[in-house]
Design an enzyme around this catalytic site. Structure first.
Site, PDB file in Angstrom:
ATOM      1  N   LYS A 184      12.576  10.286  10.776  1.00 52.51           N
ATOM      2  CA  LYS A 184      12.466   9.177  10.335  1.00 52.51           C
ATOM      3  C   LYS A 184      13.092   8.255  11.227  1.00 52.51           C
ATOM      4  O   LYS A 184      13.714   7.651  10.361  1.00 52.51           O
ATOM      5  CB  LYS A 184      11.413   8.924   9.212  1.00 52.51           C
ATOM      6  CG  LYS A 184      10.214  10.261   8.797  1.00 52.51           C
ATOM      7  CD  LYS A 184       9.769   9.646   7.652  1.00 52.51           C
ATOM      8  CE  LYS A 184       8.666   8.802   7.892  1.00 52.51           C
ATOM      9  NZ  LYS A 184       8.147   8.882   6.357  1.00 52.51           N
TER      10      LYS A 184
ATOM     11  N   ASN B 226       4.226   0.341   2.110  1.00 54.43           N
ATOM     12  CA  ASN B 226       4.117  -0.711   3.125  1.00 54.43           C
ATOM     13  C   ASN B 226       4.053  -2.322   2.445  1.00 54.43           C
ATOM     14  O   ASN B 226       3.641  -1.886   1.891  1.00 54.43           O
ATOM     15  CB  ASN B 226       3.375  -0.356   3.531  1.00 54.43           C
ATOM     16  CG  ASN B 226       2.601   1.217   4.369  1.00 54.43           C
ATOM     17  OD1 ASN B 226       2.959   1.434   5.345  1.00 54.43           O
ATOM     18  ND2 ASN B 226       1.552   1.656   3.942  1.00 54.43           N
TER      19      ASN B 226
ATOM     20  N   GLU C  15       5.167   6.810   2.352  1.00 51.94           N
ATOM     21  CA  GLU C  15       5.946   5.743   2.530  1.00 51.94           C
ATOM     22  C   GLU C  15       5.082   4.817   1.348  1.00 51.94           C
ATOM     23  O   GLU C  15       3.793   5.144   1.051  1.00 51.94           O
ATOM     24  CB  GLU C  15       6.046   5.492   3.450  1.00 51.94           C
ATOM     25  CG  GLU C  15       4.483   4.700   4.256  1.00 51.94           C
ATOM     26  CD  GLU C  15       5.057   4.058   5.557  1.00 51.94           C
ATOM     27  OE1 GLU C  15       6.137   4.359   6.168  1.00 51.94           O
ATOM     28  OE2 GLU C  15       3.954   4.080   6.415  1.00 51.94           O
TER      29      GLU C  15
ATOM     30  N   LYS D  55      12.605   3.056   5.024  1.00 54.11           N
ATOM     31  CA  LYS D  55      12.815   4.337   5.415  1.00 54.11           C
ATOM     32  C   LYS D  55      13.990   4.711   4.422  1.00 54.11           C
ATOM     33  O   LYS D  55      14.391   5.829   3.427  1.00 54.11           O
ATOM     34  CB  LYS D  55      13.044   4.512   6.796  1.00 54.11           C
ATOM     35  CG  LYS D  55      11.231   4.865   6.742  1.00 54.11           C
ATOM     36  CD  LYS D  55       9.992   4.574   6.348  1.00 54.11           C
ATOM     37  CE  LYS D  55       9.118   4.995   7.187  1.00 54.11           C
ATOM     38  NZ  LYS D  55       8.382   3.539   7.939  1.00 54.11           N
TER      39      LYS D  55
ATOM     40  N   ARG E 211      -7.491   7.763   5.940  1.00 49.72           N
ATOM     41  CA  ARG E 211      -7.729   7.666   6.975  1.00 49.72           C
ATOM     42  C   ARG E 211      -7.278  10.035   7.348  1.00 49.72           C
ATOM     43  O   ARG E 211      -6.805   9.786   6.993  1.00 49.72           O
ATOM     44  CB  ARG E 211      -6.736   7.380   7.282  1.00 49.72           C
ATOM     45  CG  ARG E 211      -6.852   5.459   7.487  1.00 49.72           C
ATOM     46  CD  ARG E 211      -5.184   4.632   7.753  1.00 49.72           C
ATOM     47  NE  ARG E 211      -4.795   4.829   5.984  1.00 49.72           N
ATOM     48  CZ  ARG E 211      -3.326   5.153   6.347  1.00 49.72           C
ATOM     49  NH1 ARG E 211      -3.386   3.996   7.123  1.00 49.72           N
ATOM     50  NH2 ARG E 211      -2.759   5.032   5.068  1.00 49.72           N
TER      51      ARG E 211
ATOM     52  N   ARG F  24       0.469  -1.297  -0.058  1.00 50.56           N
ATOM     53  CA  ARG F  24      -0.082   0.218  -0.212  1.00 50.56           C
ATOM     54  C   ARG F  24       0.849   1.058  -0.173  1.00 50.56           C
ATOM     55  O   ARG F  24       1.686   1.329   1.255  1.00 50.56           O
ATOM     56  CB  ARG F  24      -0.288  -0.106   1.217  1.00 50.56           C
ATOM     57  CG  ARG F  24      -1.784   1.155   1.178  1.00 50.56           C
ATOM     58  CD  ARG F  24      -2.592   1.164   2.960  1.00 50.56           C
ATOM     59  NE  ARG F  24      -2.389   1.816   3.247  1.00 50.56           N
ATOM     60  CZ  ARG F  24      -1.698   1.165   5.133  1.00 50.56           C
ATOM     61  NH1 ARG F  24      -1.957  -0.222   5.415  1.00 50.56           N
ATOM     62  NH2 ARG F  24      -0.927   1.837   5.408  1.00 50.56           N
TER      63      ARG F  24
ATOM     64  N   GLU G 274       8.313   0.618  12.084  1.00 48.06           N
ATOM     65  CA  GLU G 274       6.863   0.419  11.017  1.00 48.06           C
ATOM     66  C   GLU G 274       6.056   0.489  12.381  1.00 48.06           C
ATOM     67  O   GLU G 274       6.407   0.187  13.488  1.00 48.06           O
ATOM     68  CB  GLU G 274       6.812  -0.452   9.799  1.00 48.06           C
ATOM     69  CG  GLU G 274       7.735  -0.712   9.263  1.00 48.06           C
ATOM     70  CD  GLU G 274       7.614   0.256   7.710  1.00 48.06           C
ATOM     71  OE1 GLU G 274       6.262   1.198   7.147  1.00 48.06           O
ATOM     72  OE2 GLU G 274       8.937   0.684   7.809  1.00 48.06           O
ATOM     73  N   GLY G 275       5.147   0.807  11.680  1.00 43.08           N
ATOM     74  CA  GLY G 275       3.583   0.653  13.159  1.00 43.08           C
ATOM     75  C   GLY G 275       3.207   1.849  14.041  1.00 43.08           C
ATOM     76  O   GLY G 275       2.152   1.527  14.731  1.00 43.08           O
TER      77      GLY G 275
ATOM     78  N   SER H  78      -2.547  -3.045   5.856  1.00 44.98           N
ATOM     79  CA  SER H  78      -3.593  -3.343   6.618  1.00 44.98           C
ATOM     80  C   SER H  78      -5.049  -2.088   6.134  1.00 44.98           C
ATOM     81  O   SER H  78      -4.620  -1.308   5.584  1.00 44.98           O
ATOM     82  CB  SER H  78      -3.596  -3.153   8.260  1.00 44.98           C
ATOM     83  OG  SER H  78      -3.109  -1.967   8.769  1.00 44.98           O
TER      84      SER H  78
END
Length: 505
Positions: free
Chosen positions: A364, A146, A144, A305, A450, A125, A368-369, A151
């Protein structure tokens, strides 16, 4: 971007009644999360947070994001196959970042032994925000990509009906019809299905690597259900289960509880806290097998990254995608400013610029997360600490994206209904399957929007910061063709992960 809904946001009583109806529809549609109190049980669940209204997204930018997704699929696949590029790019990072180093060590072990799998599957994604130009016009900029456990494809397939319902209650049927059809879970499952078919064993299973405490299980179940409809069975296991009951035969075929595994789909394994010594051993076992990993270890490394930053250097895209100038141009048009912090003059200059104008940058780490990025004074303090240390090579600097805020209501369990100023992040899901050197599938399969309040710097849906949303196609730009739900829906082809101003899984 201005709000679409004007006076509707001014009537508090109407907003509260709409919110009640929207929540009931979300529950009926299956827009669900397990609760914080019982993350391992579905006995009591709640609705996943979402916006009361869909949020305006310029049609041209939505179409641009879709159009470039297949280019990003090819780019990730190219990076994953280029061992020299990965080793050179990550050479400084792995000296100071233990997690990336552990992943890289497994990668090197697998290369040395010989890669057993012959089919490769990418479910990724690519996430974007809308940078506000000096003249006020928005521009698409990538936050970024993923490449592991991307998800909310399942829940994003269920939210359009909720926003159509809200607009229909308001007798805005024309507006309701503009909510785009969206079914990422079906497209993601199609990629897994293709890989499973190419593996060539009718009785083999899909192994989903899951966390023991998984609030976002309904998002995952949506993909499992699509696979079961194709008579492809999925088993959910933890890394610990693989360590205890997983095995390879002499041909490096993977077996779990005595059953052959065709595809390993990771919904775990993207953060250091998810690995014990036992879990690292399980990951190595999986990578050594000929099962199709989604992602394989090289593809996970391609999503770091540091790789993203190196891809922005002039000439790198041309090296990875030779003879494809139009593809390179489409990709580069979405890049924000990305800066290396490796020891040397280039890294020194980047730190100097960030310290002089901290509001224009984000620091950064290779994580992740969500919730990992540093901004403002926190970033300044970190850079002052890191500037003379080789540890700085485990970070990158990124230009801070500044979208134009807009008003919406963010609905969360137990929270009052109120209008807040928000920003959004758009994600496009991509699927590719490669057999040997031949790309047999490359497509976009849906989107995820989002939205979060502007006061939150970083964090995602699962963390309770961002909420699920739908794009409401807005004003066209010069030269852009008309966009329709059919042109971007599946048929035409957790958490908000780390990003920028409000970017996480």
């Amino acid at each position: 971007m201005a709000t679409c809904w004007g006076s509707l946001l001014q009537d508090e009583q109407q907003l509260e009644e709409l919110a009640r109806q929207a929540v009931d529809r979300a529950l009926a549609e299956g827009v669900l999360l397990r609760t914080l109190q019982e993350p391992s049980s579905s006995d009591v669940v709640s609705y996943a947070p979402f916006t009361l209204f869909p949020s305006l997204v310029p049609s041209a930018l939505l179409e641009q994001a879709y159009a470039v997704q297949m280019d990003f699929n090819m780019l990730v696949d190219a990076v994953s196959q280029n061992a020299a590029f990965l080793e050179q790019t990550l050479s400084s990072t792995i000296k100071r970042d233990n997690f990336t180093a552990r992943l890289f060590n497994i990668y090197k072990q697998v290369l040395k032994e010989g890669i057993a799998q012959t089919v490769f599957l990418g479910l990724n994604r690519s996430d974007y925000m809308f940078q506000r130009n000096a003249d006020g016009s928005p521009v698409l900029k990538q936050i970024e990509i993923n490449t592991i456990s991307a998800s909310f494809g399942g829940l994003a397939s269920r939210t359009p009906a909720v926003h159509r319902h809200v607009l229909s209650v308001l007798s805005k049927t024309k507006e309701a019809a503009k909510i785009l059809s969206n079914n990422p879970s079906k497209g993601l499952a199609q990629g897994i299905t293709k890989a499973w078919e190419l593996y060539g064993s009718a009785n083999a299973l899909v192994l989903l690597i899951a966390q023991e405490k998984e609030r976002n299980i309904f998002d995952q179940r949506a993909i499992e259900n699509e696979l079961l409809a194709q008579n492809i069975h999925v088993i959910r296991r933890r890394f610990e289960d693989v360590s205890e009951k997983g095995s390879l035969d002499q041909d490096r075929r993977l077996f779990m509880d005595g059953q052959e595994v065709a595809v390993v789909y990771f919904r775990d394994g993207y953060m250091p806290s998810q690995y014990s010594v036992q879990n690292w051993e399980a990951r190595l076992l999986l990578e050594r097998s000929c099962a199709i990993k989604c992602p394989d270890i090289a593809t996970q490394l391609a999503g770091t990254k540091k790789v993203q930053q190196e891809l922005s250097r002039m000439g790198v895209l041309e090296m990875l995608l030779p003879g494809q100038p139009e593809t390179v141009a489409r990709l580069r048009a979405t890049f924000a400013g990305l800066y290396s912090l490796d020891m040397g003059e280039e890294g020194d200059q980047a730190i100097t610029e960030a310290l002089a104008a901290p509001s224009q940058f984000v620091l950064k780490p290779q994580r992740e997360g969500g919730g990992n990025n540093l901004y403002g004074e926190e970033m300044v303090q970190a850079l002052e600490h890191l500037k003379d240390s080789e540890e700085r090579a485990s970070y990158i600097l990124m230009e801070k994206i500044e979208p134009e805020p807009f008003g919406n209501c963010l609905l969360r369990p137990g929270s009052p209904v109120r209008v807040v100023q928000c920003i959004s992040e758009l994600g496009i899901f991509g699927v590719y399957v490669r057999q040997g050197k031949t790309l047999v599938m490359n497509k976009h399969v849906g989107h995820l929007l989002r939205t979060k309040a502007i006061e939150h710097a970083d964090g995602g849906v699962a963390a309770g910061v961002a909420v699920l949303d739908n794009p409401y196609p807005g004003l066209r730009m010069t030269g852009a063709r008309r966009i329709s739900s059919e042109s971007v829906s599946y048929g035409k082809d957790c958490s908000w992960k780390d990003g920028n101003r409000g970017q996480g899984r």
